[in-house]
Design a protein around this motif. Structure first.
Motif, PDB file in Angstrom:
ATOM      1  N   VAL A 189      45.827 -33.685  54.595  1.00 29.60           N
ATOM      2  CA  VAL A 189      47.080 -33.343  53.920  1.00 29.60           C
ATOM      3  C   VAL A 189      47.590 -32.331  54.978  1.00 29.60           C
ATOM      4  CG1 VAL A 189      47.605 -31.695  51.989  1.00 29.60           C
ATOM      5  CG2 VAL A 189      46.182 -33.586  51.557  1.00 29.60           C
ATOM      6  N   GLY A 190      46.771 -31.593  55.536  1.00 29.26           N
ATOM      7  CA  GLY A 190      47.213 -30.526  56.537  1.00 29.26           C
ATOM      8  C   GLY A 190      48.084 -30.962  57.673  1.00 29.26           C
ATOM      9  N   GLN A 194      56.120 -32.741  55.524  1.00 31.68           N
ATOM     10  CA  GLN A 194      56.619 -32.486  54.081  1.00 31.68           C
ATOM     11  C   GLN A 194      57.042 -33.644  53.547  1.00 31.68           C
ATOM     12  OE1 GLN A 194      59.021 -28.980  54.107  1.00 31.68           O
ATOM     13  NE2 GLN A 194      60.180 -29.997  52.312  1.00 31.68           N
ATOM     14  N   LEU A 197      54.087 -35.833  52.157  1.00 30.67           N
ATOM     15  CA  LEU A 197      53.677 -35.366  50.966  1.00 30.67           C
ATOM     16  C   LEU A 197      54.901 -35.505  49.775  1.00 30.67           C
ATOM     17  CD1 LEU A 197      51.708 -32.034  51.933  1.00 30.67           C
ATOM     18  CD2 LEU A 197      51.009 -34.492  51.866  1.00 30.67           C
ATOM     19  N   THR A 198      56.008 -35.493  50.109  1.00 29.48           N
ATOM     20  CA  THR A 198      56.925 -35.544  49.092  1.00 29.48           C
ATOM     21  C   THR A 198      57.267 -37.095  48.564  1.00 29.48           C
ATOM     22  OG1 THR A 198      58.366 -33.569  50.114  1.00 29.48           O
ATOM     23  CG2 THR A 198      59.498 -35.310  48.536  1.00 29.48           C
ATOM     24  N   LYS A 220      44.129 -24.228  50.584  1.00 24.93           N
ATOM     25  CA  LYS A 220      45.378 -24.378  51.308  1.00 24.93           C
ATOM     26  C   LYS A 220      45.819 -25.856  51.172  1.00 24.93           C
ATOM     27  CE  LYS A 220      44.320 -20.793  54.879  1.00 24.93           C
ATOM     28  NZ  LYS A 220      44.014 -20.471  56.341  1.00 24.93           N
ATOM     29  N   ARG A 221      45.013 -26.791  51.371  1.00 29.93           N
ATOM     30  CA  ARG A 221      45.608 -28.260  51.383  1.00 29.93           C
ATOM     31  C   ARG A 221      45.893 -28.371  49.918  1.00 29.93           C
ATOM     32  NH1 ARG A 221      45.396 -27.015  55.963  1.00 29.93           N
ATOM     33  NH2 ARG A 221      43.735 -27.478  57.166  1.00 29.93           N
ATOM     34  N   GLU A 223      47.134 -26.082  47.775  1.00 29.90           N
ATOM     35  CA  GLU A 223      48.722 -25.656  47.814  1.00 29.90           C
ATOM     36  C   GLU A 223      49.704 -26.289  48.057  1.00 29.90           C
ATOM     37  OE1 GLU A 223      48.140 -22.065  49.763  1.00 29.90           O
ATOM     38  OE2 GLU A 223      47.113 -20.960  47.850  1.00 29.90           O
ATOM     39  N   SER A 224      49.441 -27.085  49.293  1.00 28.83           N
ATOM     40  CA  SER A 224      50.555 -28.054  49.890  1.00 28.83           C
ATOM     41  C   SER A 224      50.869 -29.061  49.001  1.00 28.83           C
ATOM     42  CB  SER A 224      50.086 -28.581  51.276  1.00 28.83           C
ATOM     43  OG  SER A 224      49.893 -27.593  52.116  1.00 28.83           O
ATOM     44  N   THR A 227      53.029 -27.694  46.111  1.00 24.08           N
ATOM     45  CA  THR A 227      54.044 -27.409  46.635  1.00 24.08           C
ATOM     46  C   THR A 227      55.197 -28.642  46.855  1.00 24.08           C
ATOM     47  OG1 THR A 227      53.457 -25.518  47.438  1.00 24.08           O
ATOM     48  CG2 THR A 227      55.720 -26.391  48.174  1.00 24.08           C
ATOM     49  N   TYR A 228      54.704 -29.598  47.517  1.00 22.75           N
ATOM     50  CA  TYR A 228      55.408 -30.854  47.849  1.00 22.75           C
ATOM     51  C   TYR A 228      55.270 -32.097  47.226  1.00 22.75           C
ATOM     52  CZ  TYR A 228      56.072 -27.733  51.931  1.00 22.75           C
ATOM     53  OH  TYR A 228      56.430 -26.678  52.626  1.00 22.75           O
TER      54      TYR A 228
END
Length: 261
Positions: A189-190, A194, A197-198, A220-221, A223-224, A227-228
């Motif tokens: 994921v990192g 973007q 992931l979207t 952190k992964r 959170e991404s 978000t996306y």
């Protein structure tokens, strides 16, 4: 490799079912406890980390040693739970056996109509994963229906790759193939864009992102993904392989997620 993997899944499916979908439970396994030093559990040799994609060995030959290491299990068709097919993958430092030893496999088999654990290498591409799925459907181990995939750590690479292929080639393979995704602290994921992931959100792929309260990179992964990809997030008590640190809590959270699908 894929042929061997499918053969192993078919054999284990026959062993664990009574021929009409009934579940034949495996024998009990003694709990394995890790040694404790200064109040903390000793790390396994080769324990997963954010870089565990690089640790994977060459493609292994799937083996069935006994009923404690079987690949596929199934419950009775009388289950009142949602009709979903769940596929369990694992990170580079673990195997399908860990799903059994943790008790997660047995618990899921009592609650869901179809649960399949695979020893799929973390180097597998999206094409490899889809090919395995299609082979298992052809052999009758899985139905030709979308699956829910749980992918701890590096095993999430194949799922992220599916979304990437969609972005690059407008390849809509994974929309009807993937019912939902449960990544557990997935390093891929990192590295994903973007837009990749979207794609999950644009195709309405439900995601439950799980991480341990001691796993900074996993957070952190997550959170991404929130978000996306519009993922739901869940923190549990534990380290990078949090599903093994808090197995019954993981099962409870997962089953609640499945009921919402």
């Amino acid at each position: 490799y894929i042929s061997n993997l499918v053969d192993a899944a078919i054999e284990s499916h026959d062993i664990l079912t009574d021929g009409v979908g009934g579940f034949v439970p495996p024998p009990p396994v003694l709990e394995k406890k890790r040694p404790v030093v200064d109040g903390r559990k000793r790390k396994r040799q080769g324990e997963e980390s954010e870089e565990d994609e690089e640790w994977d060995a060459p493609l292994p030959t799937p083996k069935i040693l006994n009923s404690a290491s079987l690949i596929t299990t199934a419950t009775s068709s009388s289950s009142s739970s949602p009709s979903v097919q769940v596929v369990l993958l694992h990170g580079a430092a673990f195997t399908k056996q860990d799903w059994f030893d943790s008790g997660i496999l047995q618990k899921l088999c009592k609650e869901l109509p179809s649960v399949t654990a695979l020893d799929l290498t973390v180097k597998a591409t999206s094409q490899d994963f889809v090919q395995v799925y299609q082979s298992l459907v052809k052999e009758g181990v899985l139905e030709d229906e979308p699956i829910v995939v749980i992918s701890p750590s590096a095993s999430g690479k194949a799922i992220v790759d599916l979304a990437s292929m969609f972005i690059k080639n407008s390849d809509n393979t994974f929309a009807p193939f993937l019912k939902a995704w449960v990544p557990v602290a997935c390093p891929a994921v990192g590295a994903a864009s973007q837009s990749t992931l979207t794609a999950f959100a644009s195709l309405d792929i439900p995601i439950l992102a799980v991480y341990g309260d001691e796993d900074v990179s996993g957070e952190k992964r997550t959170e991404s993904l929130v978000t996306y990809a519009k993922a739901k997030e869940q923190m549990l008590k534990g380290r990078h392989p949090v599903y093994l640190d808090s197995p019954m809590e993981f099962v409870e959270v997962f089953l609640n997620f499945v009921k919402s699908l």
